[in-house]
Design a protein around this motif. Structure first.
Motif, PDB file in Angstrom:
ATOM      1  N   THR A  47       0.831  -1.206   0.000  1.00 53.47           N
ATOM      2  CA  THR A  47       0.000   0.000   0.000  1.00 53.47           C
ATOM      3  C   THR A  47       0.861   1.250   0.000  1.00 53.47           C
ATOM      4  N   TRP A  76      -4.076   0.855   5.783  1.00 51.11           N
ATOM      5  CA  TRP A  76      -3.932   2.167   5.151  1.00 51.11           C
ATOM      6  C   TRP A  76      -3.269   3.176   6.086  1.00 51.11           C
ATOM      7  N   ALA A  98      -8.842   7.567   0.833  1.00 52.54           N
ATOM      8  CA  ALA A  98      -9.171   6.154   0.724  1.00 52.54           C
ATOM      9  C   ALA A  98     -10.548   5.964   1.341  1.00 52.54           C
ATOM     10  N   TYR A 135      -8.451  -0.099  -5.332  1.00 52.02           N
ATOM     11  CA  TYR A 135      -7.399  -0.624  -4.455  1.00 52.02           C
ATOM     12  C   TYR A 135      -7.226  -2.130  -4.605  1.00 52.02           C
TER      13      TYR A 135
END
Length: 232
Positions: A47, A76, A98, A135
């Protein structure tokens, strides 16, 4: 290289007893996800690489997490902190967002990333707004090891907590909740993402682990026993 506490924490999670559970998630429809230290670090590295390599994220930029307390939200937050970003939890302005609910206000951000929450999701279920990054479809193609292009600044803000900007260098001492060594901690998702992050950081810092439960999941005696939840 300048290090910040989260970088040191990720190093500890992927070394030593790296196959031990560190984050376990109980979700709706009997969903159970268990991440060892090594696997958690792998998700966080991928990520961080997505943010850095695909979105040109740099230390000091702001990442809004419009996500519920969930294992992917934890990934995240750790990824953003590892990169030196400021995590925004209150809906304030940010460079990136996000979210599990992409839609309007796309033009407020340099990039919006749609995060499908089901563990087995390989892509977003349905159509996404133009320019929104998927994602689930993108993250697996990124590298398993994160190497920052620019060292993060320990004095730059990691997040705002109780009205105070907490710098990266004080994220553990100024934000994480204290817990006992080796704790196996229950974290209810309905306490919110900020509380979940503070408790998880404190548990991991002490070599412990976290069991997070969705509000729809009953905390039964069997679950407590099966997961060996103990300590505080």
């Amino acid at each position: 290289m300048t290090t910040i506490p989260v970088i040191d924490l990720m190093g500890s999670l992927r070394s030593g007893n790296s196959t031990a559970p560190r984050l376990t998630w109980y979700g709706p429809d009997s969903e159970r996800v268990e991440l060892s230290g090594r696997v958690l670090d792998n998700w966080v590295a991928k990520t961080s690489n997505l943010l850095q390599d695909e979105l040109d994220a740099e230390p000091g930029m702001r990442l809004r997490l419009a996500l519920p307390a969930h294992w992917k939200a934890m990934v995240w937050a750790l990824a953003g902190w590892q990169l030196g970003l400021e995590t925004v939890l209150d809906g304030g302005p940010a460079d990136f967002m996000a979210t599990d609910n992409p839609g309007g206000a796309m033009d407020q951000y340099d990039a919006v990333i749609a995060v499908a929450l089901p563990a087995l999701a390989m892509r977003w279920p349905g159509d996404l707004p133009a320019g929104c990054l998927d994602y689930a479809a993108e993250v697996r193609s990124h590298g398993d090891v994160f190497m920052p292009h620019t060292d993060p600044d320990p004095s730059s803000p990691a997040l705002t907590h109780q009205g105070r900007a907490v710098p990266h260098g004080e994220l553990i001492t100024g934000f994480a909740c204290p817990h006992t060594e080796g704790v196996r901690l229950h974290v209810p998702a309905d306490s919110g993402l900020e509380s979940a992050l503070a408790n998880a950081l404190g548990a991991w810092q002490q070599g412990g682990s976290v069991v997070m439960t969705h509000p729809a999941v009953a905390l039964t005696d069997k679950l407590l026993a099966d997961e060996r939840i103990h300590g505080s």
